[in-house]
Design an enzyme around this catalytic site. Structure first.
Site, PDB file in Angstrom:
ATOM      1  N   SER A 558       3.198  -6.237   7.330  1.00  0.00           N
ATOM      2  CA  SER A 558       3.251  -4.851   7.816  1.00  0.00           C
ATOM      3  C   SER A 558       1.846  -4.305   7.974  1.00  0.00           C
ATOM      4  CB  SER A 558       4.026  -3.981   6.819  1.00  0.00           C
ATOM      5  OG  SER A 558       3.906  -2.614   7.134  1.00  0.00           O
ATOM      6  N   TYR A 571       6.510  -0.532  -1.506  1.00  0.00           N
ATOM      7  CA  TYR A 571       6.613  -1.265  -0.249  1.00  0.00           C
ATOM      8  C   TYR A 571       5.249  -1.793   0.184  1.00  0.00           C
ATOM      9  CZ  TYR A 571       7.433  -2.119   4.746  1.00  0.00           C
ATOM     10  OH  TYR A 571       7.508  -2.685   5.986  1.00  0.00           O
TER      11      TYR A 571
END
Length: 681
Positions: A558, A571
């Protein structure tokens, strides 16, 4: 479609639907009839016959070649003799009616020259058992009397058509023939009669073998060669699959298929299996797909995996040397070059059969053909002695100029042909888009997801899009569970023979501030993404190393792995973990030819399971925009002002797997439409 053609297709589909009648894409059927010539307006006699490469079970009108009978029969007057009979295949093109439909096959002469309105040529196991028995001619007379006539082996072609036509003329009472070493041909005045005659030959041969055959045609049971219990058998198969695929891909990469069909296990448990396997297959359709003989492991079922691998490596070297000698014994100056000396069939006692080909369908069909061959050997040995055509004749067909021309006409392989991919979290969103793209580019794909039903549905959808049910399978996989991860790798290598590409995509996210994030939140996200990708990569790496063909591991990380933003500590931290796993594994697996790269997407809202599961609503709240506008919001904060879609990430994954990136490892590719704060430094 006229009645004659309708009846022909219906008969073909019925015969082809039952594997006892003929093998996949094997045999052909025909019908003769009259239509009006669109040019002259006069009636013209036509032959409709299954074209080259078609399958009876799925035959449609488009799969028929259509020829004028007057012109085809006239070829008899210009036939130059058996030494030049291959030239007659090109001559069929001058007999076509109109556009002619499908390309005429080598067996077209058999159908056109035999004086019968309907003709079936099939490859039933029971018929080939008689055809390959040492005393097949005498057995044909004993079993069928004068209703079926023996035809000595002759390579398919124009002369065989002439031979059968003469037999039909000389034996008006006959309903068909047994073709030595090959199969059967039957005929009739009507479509129904031809079908009945075909089935009469097949079923009569079946009954005779059942009533007169020996009870143990494969010999007495060999101690230690019996079938292992089911879980142990498949675990052993999965342990051997990557190593085997590496061996049989010595010449060029192959896709595999595994079966532990009871008939294969029975064959390998008998004392005669080694002798019979060495004799090879007989029917041309069989050995063209299975090679002249298989590689057979000569160790008991309980031998250690290490001992089995060592022996398989020795046997593979011997197989390649033996195949080269076979080629050199029979090749002439104008023979096509040797196509590779690796086996297409590998038999493992107590475990089953691995078959290989240029794609999954080819590999599966090769296995089905060898199972046909086992059935043939069983029948022939039950009532006589199995005696296939000699290897010189096999070579003439395997390296036939017509077969070589057919191979040269095959379309160019797609970029990822022969490659096998496992994509985790692939039932939706980015994972599904990646799996879809890889499959479209020629790869076989395994869709792994926590939800088995959704995984299977995604695999089915991809298969339908590609138009091939052999390209995708769906499996359940909990990437946090080490045993479940190994089961997913085992399922992959048993489905397709091995693994070349792993995409670590499984993930989830909870959008919370530091103070709101619980230890359970932290553990959940780290278990799925950091621990999960570690476990899957570890299990896949073992298979990749064992296989010895290199490969690709891709992490879908990400933008957050390098960008610090509020309210997503768990996350972002686990994504940073994944990003560094890329570097660590690239450094460790490079010596094995395995490339490890990452992709850093951002703002992939549409189709995303993560965003649909609540993450989108929470991120939208953080940014103060409506959830349905979140994708557009992300786009506006990028340099390119473009919304990122799952397909954009799939494009990057595909590119990393191609030869264009053969020298790239340890790379992180941003797919975020340009987020300056996430530039890699």
């Amino acid at each position: 479609m006229n009645t004659t053609v309708t009846e022909l297709i219906e008969r073909s589909n019925r015969l082809g639907a039952d594997p006892k009648n003929t093998n996949y894409a094997g045999g052909n059927t025909s019908a003769k009839g009259t239509e009006t010539d669109p040019v002259t307006g006069d009636p013209v006699e036509l032959l409709w016959v299954k074209g080259s490469g078609g399958d009876l079970g799925t035959l449609t009108e488009k799969g028929l070649a259509v020829l004028r009978l007057d012109r085809m029969r006239a070829l008899v007057d210009v036939y130059p003799g058996v030494e030049r009979e291959d030239e007659m295949v090109a001559a069929f093109d001058y007999c076509l009616h109109g556009r002619g439909g499908a390309a005429p096959s080598i067996d077209t002469a058999m159908h056109g020259l035999v004086d019968a309105a309907h003709v079936d040529h099939l490859h039933p196991d029971s018929g080939i058992a008689i055809a390959t028995a040492a005393d097949g001619e005498a057995l044909t007379k004993q079993i069928f009397g004068d209703r079926v006539v023996w035809v000595p082996w002759r390579r398919p072609g124009f002369q065989l058509g002439l031979d059968i036509a003469e037999i039909k003329r000389s034996n008006p009472q006959a309903i068909g023939t047994i073709l030595g070493g090959h199969g059967i041909t039957a005929w009739g005045d009507t479509s129904a009669q031809a079908e009945a005659h075909s089935l009469e030959i097949i079923e009569t041969a079946e009954r005779y073998i059942a009533e007169h055959g020996r009870s143990a045609p494969f010999g007495a049971p060999l101690d230690g060669y019996g079938a292992l219990p089911d879980p142990q058998r498949r675990t052993r198969a999965a342990a051997l699959a990557p190593f085997l695929r590496g061996l049989v891909s010595t010449h060029k990469p192959q896709v595999g298929h595994f079966t532990d069909d009871p008939r294969v296990l029975e064959f390998l448990a008998g004392s005669e299996h080694s002798r019979l396997a060495a004799l090879g297959t007989s029917c041309p359709d069989h050995f063209l797909r299975t090679k002249v003989k298989p590689l057979v492991l000569d160790l008991p079922a309980d031998a250690s995996i290490d001992d089995a691998k060592a022996r398989l490596a020795e046997l593979h070297d011997a197989y390649r040397a033996d195949y080269r000698a076979y080629y050199e014994r029979h090749a002439t100056a104008d023979s096509p070059a040797m196509r590779g000396a690796d086996p297409a069939i590998v038999l493992i006692p107590g475990v089953g059969m691995f078959s290989y080909g240029k794609d999954k369908q080819t590999a599966r069909v090769a296995g089905e053909f060898y199972l046909n061959a086992i059935n043939v050997m069983r029948g022939a040995e039950a009532i006589s002695t199995y005696a296939p055509i000699d290897e010189a004749e096999k070579f003439r067909i395997e390296y036939w100029a017509l077969e070589e021309a057919k191979l040269q006409r095959m379309p160019k392989p797609k970029p990822l042909a022969t490659r096998i991919a496992l994509v985790t979290g692939a039932a939706s969103g980015i994972g599904k888009a990646i799996a879809t793209r890889l499959a479209a580019e020629g790869a076989c794909v395994v869709i792994a997801d926590l939800d088995a039903e959704k995984a299977e549905a995604a695999a089915s959808e991809i298969s339908q899009e590609i138009g091939n049910t052999d390209v995708a399978v769906g499996i359940a996989a909990d990437v946090t569970d080490e045993a479940a991860v190994q089961a997913a790798i085992d399922a992959t290598v048993l489905a397709f023979g091995g693994i070349d590409i792993l995409v670590n995509n499984a993930g989830l996210s909870l959008s919370k501030s530091l103070l709101e994030t619980t230890a359970d939140d932290w553990d959940l996200q780290h278990n799925v993404m950091a621990r999960g990708s570690f476990l899957v990569s570890k299990a896949a790496a073992k298979a990749l190393i064992d296989q010895g063909l290199g490969g690709d591991i891709i992490y879908i990380s990400s933008k957050n792995s390098v960008f610090a933003g509020p309210n997503n500590i768990a996350y972002s931290a686990t994504k940073a973990d994944q990003a560094h796993q890329v570097r660590l594994l690239a450094a460790e697996l490079g010596e094995h030819g395995v490339k490890v790269n990452g992709i850093n997407p951002d703002g992939v809202v549409r189709g995303s399971g993560i965003f649909a599961g609540g993450w989108g609503a929470k991120r939208a709240a953080v940014y103060g925009v409506p959830e349905e506008e979140l994708g557009k919001y992300y786009a506006q904060r990028t340099l390119l002002k473009r919304e990122v879609l799952p397909e954009n990430v799939a494009n990057a994954a595909f590119a990393l797997c191609t030869s264009d990136f053969s020298h790239t490892t340890g790379l992180h590719v941003p797919v975020d439409a340009g987020v300056a704060a996430a530039f890699l430094r």
